[in-house]
Write an enzyme that holds these catalytic residues in place. Structure first.
Site, PDB file in Angstrom:
ATOM      1  N   HIS A 778       0.826  -1.198   0.000  1.00 44.03           N
ATOM      2  CA  HIS A 778       0.000   0.000   0.000  1.00 44.03           C
ATOM      3  C   HIS A 778       0.866   1.257   0.000  1.00 44.03           C
ATOM      4  O   HIS A 778       0.881   2.023  -0.956  1.00 44.03           O
ATOM      5  CB  HIS A 778      -0.947  -0.013   1.218  1.00 44.03           C
ATOM      6  CG  HIS A 778      -1.845   1.188   1.279  1.00 44.03           C
ATOM      7  ND1 HIS A 778      -2.321   1.700   2.455  1.00 44.03           N
ATOM      8  CD2 HIS A 778      -2.346   1.972   0.303  1.00 44.03           C
ATOM      9  CE1 HIS A 778      -3.086   2.740   2.194  1.00 44.03           C
ATOM     10  NE2 HIS A 778      -3.117   2.930   0.894  1.00 44.03           N
ATOM     11  N   HIS A 783       1.508   4.794  -2.814  1.00 44.43           N
ATOM     12  CA  HIS A 783       1.663   6.182  -2.345  1.00 44.43           C
ATOM     13  C   HIS A 783       3.065   6.726  -2.595  1.00 44.43           C
ATOM     14  O   HIS A 783       3.238   7.765  -3.238  1.00 44.43           O
ATOM     15  CB  HIS A 783       1.363   6.261  -0.844  1.00 44.43           C
ATOM     16  CG  HIS A 783      -0.092   6.197  -0.522  1.00 44.43           C
ATOM     17  ND1 HIS A 783      -0.826   7.311  -0.152  1.00 44.43           N
ATOM     18  CD2 HIS A 783      -0.964   5.162  -0.495  1.00 44.43           C
ATOM     19  CE1 HIS A 783      -2.082   6.945   0.083  1.00 44.43           C
ATOM     20  NE2 HIS A 783      -2.187   5.641  -0.112  1.00 44.43           N
ATOM     21  N   HIS A 970      -4.284   0.954  -6.509  1.00 42.99           N
ATOM     22  CA  HIS A 970      -4.510   1.535  -5.183  1.00 42.99           C
ATOM     23  C   HIS A 970      -5.904   1.207  -4.665  1.00 42.99           C
ATOM     24  O   HIS A 970      -6.084   0.915  -3.476  1.00 42.99           O
ATOM     25  CB  HIS A 970      -4.285   3.048  -5.210  1.00 42.99           C
ATOM     26  CG  HIS A 970      -4.525   3.678  -3.878  1.00 42.99           C
ATOM     27  ND1 HIS A 970      -5.689   4.348  -3.579  1.00 42.99           N
ATOM     28  CD2 HIS A 970      -3.780   3.689  -2.739  1.00 42.99           C
ATOM     29  CE1 HIS A 970      -5.635   4.765  -2.320  1.00 42.99           C
ATOM     30  NE2 HIS A 970      -4.486   4.381  -1.789  1.00 42.99           N
ATOM     31  N   ASN A 974      -6.456  -0.541  -1.212  1.00 38.54           N
ATOM     32  CA  ASN A 974      -6.804   0.422  -0.162  1.00 38.54           C
ATOM     33  C   ASN A 974      -8.204   0.259   0.430  1.00 38.54           C
ATOM     34  O   ASN A 974      -8.367   0.282   1.654  1.00 38.54           O
ATOM     35  CB  ASN A 974      -6.662   1.843  -0.729  1.00 38.54           C
ATOM     36  CG  ASN A 974      -6.864   2.903   0.331  1.00 38.54           C
ATOM     37  OD1 ASN A 974      -5.966   3.162   1.132  1.00 38.54           O
ATOM     38  ND2 ASN A 974      -8.041   3.514   0.361  1.00 38.54           N
ATOM     39  N   ILE A1120      -6.385   8.868  -0.671  1.00 39.36           N
ATOM     40  CA  ILE A1120      -6.565   8.551   0.751  1.00 39.36           C
ATOM     41  C   ILE A1120      -5.632   7.422   1.118  1.00 39.36           C
ATOM     42  O   ILE A1120      -5.315   6.587   0.293  1.00 39.36           O
ATOM     43  CB  ILE A1120      -8.028   8.170   1.085  1.00 39.36           C
ATOM     44  CG1 ILE A1120      -8.236   7.970   2.585  1.00 39.36           C
ATOM     45  CG2 ILE A1120      -8.451   6.933   0.306  1.00 39.36           C
ATOM     46  CD1 ILE A1120      -8.083   9.227   3.411  1.00 39.36           C
TER      47      ILE A1120
HETATM   48 FE   FE2 Z   1      -4.108   4.735   0.291  1.00 36.45          FE
END
Ligand code: FE2
Length: 1120
Positions: A778, A783, A970, A974, A1120
């Protein structure tokens, strides 16, 4: 006990959050909220506003009645506010103009700006020499400087101006100099010998006979623009000296920078293009300027803003200037219009998000197509420019903004907004080429200094802000460098708190880390989290949970303790007052009123236990989650036994796994198959965290302050003919000791003891899986890896570049969420460290994974599947790969998304790079790719696997890879965090005990009460509640989420090229089909990893979703 702090259900946090969001959305007349609720101001704000209004009105009235009589005498008494302003302005600035200023010296050292007015082309040549020494330097100097150029500019546009003209007369003549008078008067008082010229409604009158030694002011085409010239020069120097020159010689002492910022006037380089050799006529060009409203404004900001508007006149906060695509031969740059104020009251439009203003330009008919607009924000606060629409005859040209324009007080340089049509560097119109380069230079910065909130500087830095070297328990290594390689982050330039190692200060608790202004959350997103989620999480919720449960940092004692988290409420008392943005006594008073009462926390039942509370106990669910859970990207095909480690045997013991052929063959037999058959039919799979975790196990297990225990696990699965993936055997390893390899093997037992041991072993695998998922798959692989792409895209690709435009929606909010994560999630002592097994070694683990496994070319979905043996290359398949397990929901659905992205990107790239050589010759693109490799991923710059960028195929693959990571990958990784991890036993992020063996003191307890032994190994109630809050927050789609399926709506606006719009429309249609296909798959009973009694369908790659925690939906970007 937990239930001791539970009370009856009242207002839930969820209700508050959703309420806050729906308040904005629900404007239906049927809404049942009271009028007061709907009124935009609170009582306090209303009272203060009324007070200010009364004081201001009284002051205005007093000014009015004490105003001196107009000195012009010919003006009527003011009858309106605009008359009053006009009179005040004239009295203040123009009446006293009377000046004599002979200037013989070539350069008197005065740095004030000069305005050179054309000489008279019809003047007598014989007289020139006689007057040169005088006239060249004759000047008009105002008695005092203008204090407010915006006032003057506004004046010129006021209706009252139509009644007035500016009269210029010679007061005194002589060879030592002349003096003039300039006065406003009513047009009706014009004299018979007057000659009047009008420019944009502004009249200038002078006697026809006025001829200053052969220089006729009124006949000079340049003269009518004198007031405008004054206005612009004042903005630079605040003092004007107008030089009337007869000589055709430029006297421009401005430096290059000023030249770019304002209109340059000289006799050889006139104010306007049409002032040159021939006058070609003018045309009017209209501009509609859309400014985004602030959704939430602090009371002080709101009042200040209103006051400023009142003082400066509504809408007069911005100057805009058109720059033509055509070159001005005199300057060598694009032709420029005058800087023009954005005027008037905002137009009423059915657009709740934007205010609309207009501006009018008068430009020569051969001005050319506007290619850029220069924007200057004169207000004291920033403005969010949505877009500017230029209407030039029948042409409509869009200038997309979606950007914050800083106040001139913060930075005198204005902003450059380019038209929407993308173009490669080599196709940039000549008139805006220079601006394209200038704009890029302006975002790169110089790598020095503390970045300010209004800036938009993109630069690189290492992760040297996670720890605090001044606190013993917060020392963390710097990530980024040969020892701890890592992708680079966006540089924020905060001061260092230690030089060796160079660590950046973390600022105050609530101080946010810098991100370029346009990367910050917009109001809706910020408001959503301010209301209840991120803000609550980072500033209130976790501390409040800690406060509420501080005496309950004890293990769950029975499963019903866990169930209560979804049934009852936890009372949260605010640990600190909410910030209303008001300081001092008044602020404290308001704070006190607002911070009363308690809030309650209640969790939704996670999807994984919603329909089947016991599903998590079953082996097939354990296997299913390796293919269709929140971390489906570590499972790989097992190709041989024994499994061999790559770690140093001198340190980590024998490289051969304890999962021998004998152990596995015995388990495979239960399925009526030999080991050879299982290999041949590709039925054996592996989840291997051994090499990644073993180097950290001892360190983690030695943590004293916040103890947790772990192993390095390996799990072998069997894919049955019935289509279910089941775990066969688990190996849990500790670092070897002299007399023991410390490799423990567990299989599904047939008696009570082995059954419970097997459960504990599976929990440790889940704990490994949760840590690797969060820190590697993740954080690192989506990110952190995306951040350098975003920085390079902004630094090296112009906003006009087609690749910038393609990537732009996929970069939204990523830098901001990453900055927030550095502040509160992945930092030393942060939430990730406290809630996940690796603890303070979390980011070191992430760095080790980057060093050992991350490579750009393997991050694309097909390549990753092939690397893991989960797919084989097959040219006949759409994506070039065939899945080994067809019912692998993440991969099967992911390939549909991947294919749609690939189709879009290939069409788009081919459209803009029709010439095969254009990729190599695109210097912006090449610089972008070089920077990603050599700066953004500096520690990997010498790796041989970086793809080349020479062909359209190369570029398509690179861009597909990036867009997939930002969107589909993602989303899959996520948004399942809470649906799967929200039930702690299903996916414990942290375990506090090793599995007891016969001689261990814990063994007796285990034999007596294995359920308690299991529960007491899990996180404590406090730890579990914290991690649930984090997972719920990170699984939330905000109300302003932008989804991949809506890309056509997002992009359509910025492309005036129908062909490109078609690509995006086709893409959205493809995703609509993908959604249908996934829904169909989820109903196919043959697909055992999607359907079954009580089993949640696999929805993580469904393109659409409402906002909230939905476990579905693919946003455009990592937000996020
Ligand atoms: Fe995330």
């Amino acid at each position: 006990m937990l239930h001791s702090v539970m009370v009856q259900t009242r207002n839930l946090i969820r209700d508050e959050v959703l309420g806050a969001i729906s308040d904005d959305d629900d404007d239906s007349p049927s809404g049942k909220r009271s009028k007061l609720d709907r009124f935009p101001l609170s009582r306090w704000e209303l009272a203060v506003s009324l007070g200010v209004f009364l004081v201001f009105s009284s002051s205005l009235f007093c000014i009015y009645i004490t105003m001196p009589a107009a000195k012009s005498g010919k003006l009527k008494l003011p009858r309106s506010i605009s008359d009053l302003r006009l009179l005040n302005f004239i009295s203040g600035n123009f009446i006293y103009w009377s000046m004599v200023r002979p200037t013989y010296d070539e350069d008197d050292g005065d740095e004030d700006a000069e305005i050179i007015v054309n000489g008279d082309e019809e003047s007598d040549e014989e007289e020139e020499d006689d007057v040169d020494h005088v006239m060249d330097k004759m000047s008009i100097t105002p008695k005092h400087s203008f204090m407010n150029e915006m006032e003057r500019d506004r004046l010129l546009e006021m209706p009252s101006v139509s009644r007035l003209c500016l009269r210029i007369d010679v007061k005194q003549e002589g060879c030592s100099g002349m003096s003039y008078t300039m006065e406003f008067e009513n047009k009706s008082n014009a004299r018979p010998d007057d000659s009047t010229i009008e420019y944009q409604g502004f009249a200038i009158a002078s006697p026809v006979k006025t001829n200053f030694y052969g220089v006729s002011l009124v006949r000079s085409p340049a003269f009518p623009v004198l007031p405008r010239r004054l206005q612009h020069r004042v903005s630079l120097s605040r003092q004007v000296r107008a030089v009337i020159s007869r000589e055709e010689k430029a006297v421009d002492q401005e430096d290059e920078k000023s030249k770019n910022r304002s209109v340059v006037y000289s006799s050889s380089s006139p104010a306007f293009p049409w002032q040159r050799s021939k006058y070609t006529g003018t045309k009017t060009v209209m501009a509609v300027v859309k400014i985004r409203k602030k959704m939430r404004e602090k009371l002080t900001e709101r009042l200040g803003h209103q006051f400023e508007l009142l003082m400066k006149a509504v809408g007069q906060g911005m100057l805009i200037q058109l720059v033509s695509e055509d070159i001005d031969p005199e300057t060598g740059s694009g032709r420029r219009s005058l800087e023009t104020p954005v005027l008037g009251l905002p137009k009423a439009r059915n657009d709740p998000r934007n205010l609309e203003f207009t501006a009018t330009f008068t430009v020569p008919t051969d001005f050319g197509k506007p290619g850029a607009i220069l924007v200057t924000n004169l207000l004291s606060s920033e403005i969010c420019l949505s877009e500017i629409i230029i209407r030039d005859g029948s042409d409509t040209i869009l200038f997309p903004g979606n950007t914050w324009i800083h106040s001139r007080n913060d930075n005198p340089d204005g902003r450059i907004i380019f038209r929407s049509q993308p173009c490669l560097p080599s196709h940039t119109p000549a008139g805006i080429k220079e601006l394209r380069e200038k704009d890029l230079r302006s975002v790169r910065g110089n790598g020095k200094g503390d970045r300010k909130p209004h800036e938009r500087i993109y630069d690189y830095d290492v992760y040297n802000d996670l720890g605090d070297p001044r606190k013993k328990d917060r020392v963390r290594p710097i990530l980024g460098g040969p020892e701890m390689p890592y992708p680079r982050r966006c540089r924020s330039g905060r001061p260092l708190v230690s030089k060796n190692p160079p660590c950046e200060s973390r600022g105050k608790d609530k101080e946010e880390f810098y991100v370029p202004r346009d990367e910050e959350f917009e109001d809706i997103k910020r408001d959503t989290f301010t209301a209840g989620r991120l803000k609550a999480l980072f500033h209130n919720l976790v501390p409040s949970i800690a406060a509420a449960l501080s005496n309950l940092d004890i293990p769950f004692t029975c499963f019903s303790d866990i169930d209560k988290l979804y049934k009852c409420d936890i009372v949260l008392r605010p640990t600190e007052p909410k910030d209303t943005g008001l300081g001092g006594f008044f602020g404290s008073f308001v704070d006190g009123i607002l911070n009363v009462g308690e809030t309650l926390l209640k969790y939704d039942t996670p999807a994984v236990i919603k329909s089947d509370r016991f599903a998590w106990l079953r082996d097939n669910e354990f296997g299913r989650q390796a293919l269709a859970g929140v971390n489906p990207v570590n499972i790989e095909l097992l190709k041989e036994l024994p499994i061999r480690s790559k770690l140093d045997p001198a340190v980590y013991g024998p490289q051969e796994s304890a999962l021998t052929e004998e152990v596995i063959a015995k388990e495979v037999q239960h399925y009526g198959m030999t080991l050879e058959q299982a290999f041949e039919e590709k039925r054996l799979f592996l989840l291997d965290y051994h090499d990644m975790l073993l180097p950290f196990v001892d360190k983690i297990n030695s943590l004293k302050d916040d103890p947790r225990k772990t192993y390095a696990s390996r799990t072998i699965f069997f894919y049955s003919k019935a289509g279910a993936l089941r775990p066969l055997a688990i190996e849990l390893s500790l670092p070897p000791t002299p007399d023991n390899d410390n490799k423990f093997v567990y299989v599904h037992g047939h008696d009570a003891t082995t059954h419970w041991m097997w459960k504990l072993a599976k929990a440790h695998v889940c704990s490994n899986d949760a840590g690797v998922h969060q820190l590697v798959n993740h954080w690192l692989r989506t990110h952190a890896s995306m951040e350098p792409y975003i920085i390079a895209t902004n630094r090296q690709l112009s906003t006009m570049h087609p690749v910038y435009k393609l990537l732009h929606p996929h970069m939204r909010y990523t830098l901001e969420i990453n900055a927030r994560a550095r502040k509160s999630l992945i930092n030393g002592g942060g939430i990730i460290e406290s809630c996940f097994t690796p603890g303070k070694y979390s980011m070191e683990l992430s760095s080790a994974a980057y060093k050992n496994m991350w490579r750009f070319d393997m991050e694309g979905l097909p390549a990753d599947l092939v690397r893991r043996g989960m797919a084989e290359e097959d040219a006949s398949e759409e994506c070039g790969v065939k899945l080994v397990i067809e019912d692998y929901p993440y991969a099967a659905d992911g390939l549909l998304i991947w294919k749609a992205i690939k189709n879009l990107v290939e069409s788009y790239v081919k459209h803009f790079y029709s010439d095969p050589k254009s990729i190599a010759s695109d210097f912006e693109l090449q610089a972008w790719w070089d920077e990603i490799k050599n700066k953004g991923h500096y520690d990997k710059k010498d790796e041989p696997w970086w793809p080349k960028l020479n062909t359209t195929q190369d570029l398509s693959e690179i861009l597909t890879n990036m867009i997939w990571i930002a969107s589909g990958q993602h989303a899959a990784i996520n948004f399942g965090q809470y649906p799967f991890g929200g039930y702690v036993p299903n996916r414990p992020t942290l375990l506090r005990k090793l599995i007891p063996h016969e001689n261990d003191p814990e063994y007796e307890m285990f034999m007596r009460n294995p359920q308690y032994s299991f529960l007491s190994s899990l996180a404590t109630q406090l730890q579990a509640t914290k991690v649930m809050a984090v997972q719920e927050t990170l699984s939330t789609h905000s109300a302003d989420e932008e989804y991949l399926i809506d890309l056509k709506e997002n992009q359509r606006r910025w492309f005036q090229d129908e062909e490109v719009v078609k690509y995006f429309s086709k893409f959205s249609e493809e995703l609509e089909e993908v959604e249908k296909k996934i829904n169909k798959r989820n109903k196919d009973k043959k697909l055992k990893n999607r359907t079954g009694a009580g089993m949640p369908p696999y929805e993580l790659l469904l393109p659409t979703s409402p906002h909230g925690v939905t476990g579905r939906g693919i946003p455009n970007s990592i937000s996020i």
